[in-house]
Structures are given as C-alpha cells and as structure tokens.
Design an enzyme around this catalytic site. Structure first.
Site, PDB file in Angstrom:
ATOM      1  N   ASP A  48       0.867  -1.179   0.000  1.00 43.10           N
ATOM      2  CA  ASP A  48       0.000   0.000   0.000  1.00 43.10           C
ATOM      3  C   ASP A  48       0.902   1.227   0.000  1.00 43.10           C
ATOM      4  OD1 ASP A  48      -3.245   0.302   0.928  1.00 43.10           O
ATOM      5  OD2 ASP A  48      -2.014   2.103   0.930  1.00 43.10           O
ATOM      6  N   LYS A  53      -0.762   2.581   7.318  1.00 49.08           N
ATOM      7  CA  LYS A  53      -1.595   1.391   7.190  1.00 49.08           C
ATOM      8  C   LYS A  53      -0.730   0.127   7.188  1.00 49.08           C
ATOM      9  CE  LYS A  53      -5.527   2.074   4.454  1.00 49.08           C
ATOM     10  NZ  LYS A  53      -6.131   2.102   3.132  1.00 49.08           N
ATOM     11  N   THR A 104     -12.276   2.376  -5.948  1.00 56.35           N
ATOM     12  CA  THR A 104     -12.775   3.118  -7.117  1.00 56.35           C
ATOM     13  C   THR A 104     -14.008   3.909  -6.660  1.00 56.35           C
ATOM     14  OG1 THR A 104     -14.024   1.129  -7.735  1.00 56.35           O
ATOM     15  CG2 THR A 104     -11.949   1.508  -8.879  1.00 56.35           C
ATOM     16  N   GLU A 197     -19.177  -6.296   3.911  1.00 52.53           N
ATOM     17  CA  GLU A 197     -18.545  -5.875   5.157  1.00 52.53           C
ATOM     18  C   GLU A 197     -19.297  -6.532   6.313  1.00 52.53           C
ATOM     19  OE1 GLU A 197     -18.040  -1.653   5.390  1.00 52.53           O
ATOM     20  OE2 GLU A 197     -17.314  -1.574   3.329  1.00 52.53           O
ATOM     21  N   GLY A 298     -36.643  -0.018   5.555  1.00 53.18           N
ATOM     22  CA  GLY A 298     -36.074   0.775   6.649  1.00 53.18           C
ATOM     23  C   GLY A 298     -35.638   2.133   6.155  1.00 53.18           C
ATOM     24  N   GLY A 302     -26.761   2.051   2.131  1.00 57.49           N
ATOM     25  CA  GLY A 302     -25.634   2.985   2.110  1.00 57.49           C
ATOM     26  C   GLY A 302     -24.357   2.184   1.959  1.00 57.49           C
ATOM     27  N   CYS A 305     -20.327   0.725  -1.421  1.00 54.69           N
ATOM     28  CA  CYS A 305     -20.526  -0.003  -2.682  1.00 54.69           C
ATOM     29  C   CYS A 305     -21.841   0.322  -3.372  1.00 54.69           C
ATOM     30  CB  CYS A 305     -20.433  -1.499  -2.436  1.00 54.69           C
ATOM     31  SG  CYS A 305     -18.767  -2.011  -2.007  1.00 54.69           S
ATOM     32  N   ARG A 375     -19.306   5.484   5.194  1.00 60.37           N
ATOM     33  CA  ARG A 375     -19.437   6.027   3.838  1.00 60.37           C
ATOM     34  C   ARG A 375     -20.895   5.947   3.397  1.00 60.37           C
ATOM     35  NH1 ARG A 375     -15.171   2.587   0.609  1.00 60.37           N
ATOM     36  NH2 ARG A 375     -15.843   1.085   2.178  1.00 60.37           N
TER      37      ARG A 375
HETATM   38  C1  UDX Z   1     -22.541  -4.923  -0.783  1.00 61.54           C
HETATM   39  C2  UDX Z   1     -22.854  -6.254  -1.487  1.00 61.54           C
HETATM   40  O1  UDX Z   1     -23.770  -7.009  -0.687  1.00 61.54           O
HETATM   41  C3  UDX Z   1     -21.580  -7.038  -1.720  1.00 61.54           C
HETATM   42  O2  UDX Z   1     -21.853  -8.227  -2.425  1.00 61.54           O
HETATM   43  C4  UDX Z   1     -20.614  -6.167  -2.505  1.00 61.54           C
HETATM   44  O3  UDX Z   1     -19.391  -6.843  -2.690  1.00 61.54           O
HETATM   45  C5  UDX Z   1     -20.367  -4.859  -1.781  1.00 61.54           C
HETATM   46  O4  UDX Z   1     -21.613  -4.201  -1.548  1.00 61.54           O
HETATM   47  P1  UDX Z   1     -21.985  -4.190   1.715  1.00 61.54           P
HETATM   48  O5  UDX Z   1     -21.866  -2.795   1.191  1.00 61.54           O
HETATM   49  O6  UDX Z   1     -20.957  -4.701   2.660  1.00 61.54           O
HETATM   50  O7  UDX Z   1     -22.032  -5.245   0.505  1.00 61.54           O
HETATM   51  O8  UDX Z   1     -23.381  -4.252   2.490  1.00 61.54           O
HETATM   52  P2  UDX Z   1     -24.753  -5.027   2.332  1.00 61.54           P
HETATM   53  O9  UDX Z   1     -24.856  -6.041   3.381  1.00 61.54           O
HETATM   54  O10 UDX Z   1     -24.991  -5.440   0.937  1.00 61.54           O
HETATM   55  O11 UDX Z   1     -25.762  -3.845   2.714  1.00 61.54           O
HETATM   56  C6  UDX Z   1     -25.800  -2.646   1.934  1.00 61.54           C
HETATM   57  C7  UDX Z   1     -26.789  -1.668   2.508  1.00 61.54           C
HETATM   58  O12 UDX Z   1     -28.116  -2.108   2.272  1.00 61.54           O
HETATM   59  C8  UDX Z   1     -26.672  -1.453   4.016  1.00 61.54           C
HETATM   60  O13 UDX Z   1     -26.818  -0.081   4.291  1.00 61.54           O
HETATM   61  C9  UDX Z   1     -27.828  -2.247   4.576  1.00 61.54           C
HETATM   62  O14 UDX Z   1     -28.291  -1.733   5.803  1.00 61.54           O
HETATM   63  C10 UDX Z   1     -28.873  -2.074   3.470  1.00 61.54           C
HETATM   64  N1  UDX Z   1     -29.868  -3.141   3.412  1.00 61.54           N
HETATM   65  C11 UDX Z   1     -29.496  -4.418   3.128  1.00 61.54           C
HETATM   66  C12 UDX Z   1     -31.207  -2.838   3.584  1.00 61.54           C
HETATM   67  O15 UDX Z   1     -31.568  -1.681   3.824  1.00 61.54           O
HETATM   68  N2  UDX Z   1     -32.126  -3.838   3.473  1.00 61.54           N
HETATM   69  C13 UDX Z   1     -31.794  -5.116   3.194  1.00 61.54           C
HETATM   70  O16 UDX Z   1     -32.680  -5.960   3.098  1.00 61.54           O
HETATM   71  C14 UDX Z   1     -30.421  -5.421   3.022  1.00 61.54           C
END
Ligand code: UDX
Length: 518
Positions: A48, A53, A104, A197, A298, A302, A305, A375
């Site tokens: 890195d 880090k 990215t 995550e 809900g 966020g 990703c 984020r």
């Molecule tokens: C996501 C994808 O799931 C993963 O495959 C990709 O590699 C990266 O982006 P992540 O950002 O870690 O993963 O979180 P995720 O568990 O997908 O939740 C994303 C957001 O959606 C969170 O804010 C979560 O609270 C919200 N969420 C998820 C809902 O509001 N309702 C749901 O039913 C599921």
C-alpha cells in the site's frame, strides 16, 4: 513464475502447486483478501502507498472494524506466509499473481467512478513486471476498463515486449509449467469481489461463486491455481470475458439495491393506506421466485458499494449510449434518499413539527451493523438532517464513532446510550446493532424526557417498547396517523417513569388519530 516454499504441503493436500500472491491496496477488500489467501495456505505479500496502514497491518492491527479479521491477520503473520510492504519493486519481484484491490470511489464531480487509484497502481507496477505473471483486477470498475488496462500492461510491462526478459525468466518458467502451462508475458484477468462488510472473512474463504474474466486459457489456469483451495470446496466458477466479468459486479449490486428500494417504495405505499410493510415483505418472501433476502425495509442502503456502484453504472451506460436501459437506477437512488427524509418527518411530526432545540438520541452511525464504515451511511445522513433543523443531536455507535466524528463533526458522540439519554426528546434507531435491539426500554424510559422511539430499521420489539410506556413509531408500519406530539414525562427526568396499565392508557391517548399523512 516461481513457486512458494509451501509447494510440498500444497501438493500433499492435493491442491497442486501454489503461485505466490501479491495484493495491491490494503483497504477493506485488499486487507481481507491478503489475510484470507494466506489463511488458505498461499504466500502473500501486500503493498500500500499508505505507510501508516502498512505499519499497523505488519503489527497485527486491522485499520478498520471487521469481525474475525484481526485474529486471522495475527495468526498468518506468525506463520510468515503473510507480509506487508510499501515497495512495489518487492511485490513485482515476488508475485506470480498480483491482485489489484484499490478503491474506485465516486468521482467528486459526477456519478462516474474515479479510476485514478487503479490507473496509478497499474502505471507503477507494470514497468517492473519483467517475468511472466498474471495481474488480476478485483476493484469494481465500469465495463470496458479491463480492456484498457490489458492494453496498458501490453505497452508498459517489459515482460510483454522484451525477449531477453522473457528468456531470463526461463528458470522460473520450468516450475510455472506445472501451474499455468502457457502463461507468457504479463496477462490480465478480471475477478470481481462480492464480499460484504461484516462478513468479509466468511465471504472470502467461502464465496458463493467465482467469476473469472480472462482472455486466454493460460490466464484461466493461473487464476484456478490461485483459487485452488476455494474451487476444491465446490464453489462454482464462471469463466467469461472481461466486460461480462465487470458487469456481473455492477449488475449484482444494482439488483440488490433495486430489491431494497422496491420494498422501501412499498413502505411508502403502506404508509399511505395504513398497511404493514413488514407483513407484506414476509408474505412476499415465501414466494421462492422473490425470496426474502434484501427485502428488509427501513432507512435504505448505504456504504461504500451500493450507492456509488449504481451511480457509476448509470454514468457508464450513458457513455455507452444505453443510458435509457438503466434510467430506473436513478429512481432506485431517489427512493433510497427519500427514506432519510421520511425518518426526519416522523420525528418531527411526533414532536409537534418542531425539531429546533429538541434533544435527539440517535442510535447508530455505521451504514450497517458489524461495521465501522460510515461512507454514505443513512444513519449519519439522517443525523445530519436532524442537526440542520437545529436539533441537539447525540449519536451513539459501538464502533463507528471515530469515523463518524471525522465525517460529521457537527454533532455530539458517545459510545454508550445511558451516558447521553438524559433529557432526550426522542430516541431514533438508524443502525440495527444487536446492542440496541437488546436495550431495556423500561430502564431507558427512566432517563429520557419523552418516551418516543422511532425505529427506522425495524430492529426493536415494538410491543415490548409500547408495554414499557413508549410511543413506538417505525416507517411503513401501521401507526395509522401522524401521532399527536408526544408530551414530556410527568414527573420529569430523574424520577421513575410511569409504567403499567396507567402508562398504557396514557399512550393510547397519545396515539389517538389526529390526521393522516398526505
Ligand atoms: C454490498 C454487497 O452485498 C456485496 O456483495 C458487494 O461486494 C459490496 O456491496 P456491503 O456494502 O458490505 O455489501 O453491504 P450489504 O450487506 O450489501 O448492505 C448494503 C446496505 O443495504 C446497508 O446499508 C444495509 O443496511 C442495506 N440493506 C441491506 C437494507 O436496507 N435492506 C436489506 O434488506 C439489506
């Protein structure tokens, strides 16, 4: 291509010869990938540009919150299989397969993806690649990016146009032949990552699929060698071209975002007709064609990703002249953002339309539980909106407070609820941490000024909170009407709060209909 010292072990375990791996970028994705690949038995060197880090990782410390990762990091540092460096020369010399895991993010000036870290990593690494190897992109990128990177590698990597350099690699190539028979020069593959995550370790060690975007059988062979222990678990491997591999990731995240916004749109409709979105979601989930995953309504999605990926996908589709095909993603984004306003409206309506100087206890800063990532966090966005109305906002989060302080300095933070509950006019739950679901409403009720809770994630047991004398509100649930403003408790904070039948009768009064939302 060289083989690692652990080849004998690898051969004995039936996984074949193992390439040496490097990981470029040690954020959420890269640090997890490096640790997990070492856990799977590979020799891994991660790089890195951020010296602090690398120092922390080398000392066994994960610079972010991710369950189980620190223990695995320390265990694999101790074996000597996992090392960290700031030297690109070192990784170029060491690696047979180089995983590029840099961020990215969304561009500051628009919806598109900022590829500057990716381009910088390739431009730095490529001129040092003097022997056959595979560069593997894992970062989420707009379709067409990999083809450009393959061209850059062809132009910049000495191994691709120096006969001498290729010949020098001859000694190593003998052992390479066992791993990847025909890998000549520097080749590119695209291998999108789907880890969540909070579940990053399990998702990396036991992914539900592997996607290999390749341009040659040799590149596929090298990737199969790099994922041999995972493939041996029976994980499906989809082998395809670069563009399809890139699209799998953005399509997957778009679909997930669409599911969440769909159910949140249903919540809006439920609010208009006094229906229950939770029951609706449950009923939908029993249809196997629909399924229940990602159907939790809900405050919306966020994180690092989903929001930026659906925006970058739209931007790329516009560039490709197919923007109309993804126009619905703009609506998905808008539905998502409206949820944040809706929570503010609920709090405001329950407090007589006046948020200025109200003391609000916000539960959650992280974009989801088991993460310290803020984020594009809906929780912080709502806290910000509330604070902008003049409310006195205190945010509690078990782990995300340090990141939240940097992202939103204008509010107060605490790591425990009880310390800051005194005199609260409302409790607003925005991240469904288990600790919050386990709060004792009777005990908390003795501290606050008004027993008003807005459960924006449907994480609390509403009946239990009501029984403890609280006015319980949740978006998309049949509260029926704008609640009457919730009065201050009599007697005030410091004395035991009213509970039992009298309190229930009082709350029945509080929730008496005064008018339906338009
Ligand atoms: C996501 C994808 O799931 C993963 O495959 C990709 O590699 C990266 O982006 P992540 O950002 O870690 O993963 O979180 P995720 O568990 O997908 O939740 C994303 C957001 O959606 C969170 O804010 C979560 O609270 C919200 N969420 C998820 C809902 O509001 N309702 C749901 O039913 C599921």
């Amino acid at each position: 291509m060289s083989t690692s010292d652990s080849d004998e072990d690898a051969a004995a375990s039936g996984t074949g010869l193992r390439p040496r791996l490097t990981v470029i970028g040690t954020g959420y994705l890269g640090a997890t990938h490096a640790v997990c690949m070492a856990e799977l038995g590979f020799e891994v060197l991660a790089v890195d540009v951020d010296h602090s880090k690398i120092s922390r990782l080398s000392a066994g410390e994960i610079p972010f919150f991710e369950p189980d990762l620190a223990d695995l990091l320390r265990a694999n540092l101790a074996t000597g299989r996992l090392r960290f460096t700031t030297s690109f020369e070192e990784i170029a010399e060491f690696g047979d397969v180089h995983f590029v895991c840099v961020g990215t993010p969304q561009r500051p000036d628009g919806y598109g993806a900022d590829l500057s870290h990716l381009n910088a990593a390739i431009e730095r690494l490529a001129p040092m690649l003097t022997r056959p190897c595979l560069v593997v992109g894992k970062s989420t990128v707009p379709a067409g990016t990999a083809a450009g990177i393959a061209r850059a590698l062809a132009r910049l990597a000495p191994a691709n146009h120096s006969a001498a350099a290729t010949a020098d690699a001859g000694a190593d190539a003998e052992t390479d032949a066992d791993i990847v028979p025909d890998l000549a020069g520097v080749q590119l593959a695209w291998n999108p990552e789907f880890l969540r995550e909070g579940f990053a370790v399990a998702d990396t060690l036991h992914p539900d699929r592997l996607v290999f975007g390749v341009a040659s059988p040799a590149a596929e062979g090298a990737l199969r060698a790099a994922f041999a222990p995972v493939i041996a678990q029976g994980v499906p491997v989809i082998v395809t071209d670069y563009a399809t591999a890139e699209l799998v990731k953005t399509a997957a995240n778009s679909f997930l975002a669409t599911k969440i916004s769909f159910i949140n749109a249903m919540a809006e409709v439920c609010e208009a007709v006094d229906a229950d979105v939770l029951t609706l979601a449950e009923a939908l989930s029993h249809d196997v064609r629909i399924g229940g995953n990602f159907l939790r309504p809900g405050v919306g999605f966020g994180g690092g990703c989903l929001p930026k990926d659906i925006r970058a996908f739209q931007a790329r589709a516009d560039e490709l002249g197919v923007g109309v095909a993804l126009r619905f993603l703009r609506e998905i984004d808008e539905i998502n953002n409206r949820r944040r306003d809706r929570v503010v409206d609920l709090v405001s309506a329950a407090l007589d339309g006046t948020l200025a100087h109200r003391r609000l206890l916000v539960l959650g800063a992280a974009f989801k539980p088991n993460s310290d990532d803020v984020r594009d966090s809906p929780a912080l966005a709502v806290a910000d909106l509330l604070a902008r109305t003049g409310a006195d906002v205190t945010v509690v989060d078990p782990v995300a407070t340090p990141n939240a302080r940097r992202a939103l300095p204008g509010v107060t933070y605490s790591e425990t609820v009880e310390d800051v509950a005194a005199d609260a006019d409302a409790v607003v739950l925005l991240t469904e941490w288990r600790q919050f679901a386990e709060l004792d409403p009777a005990r908390l009720g003795q501290l606050v000024r008004r027993k008003l809770v807005i459960d924006a994630r449907h994480a609390l047991d509403g009946d239990r909170w009501r029984q403890a004398g609280w006015v319980y509100l949740a978006p998309g649930r049949p509260t029926g009407v704008i609640p009457s403003p919730v009065p201050e408790q009599r007697p005030r904070f410091g004395l035991p709060a009213a509970t039992g039948p009298d309190a229930a009768a009082r709350d029945a009064e509080i929730e008496a209909p005064v008018g339906r939302r338009s």
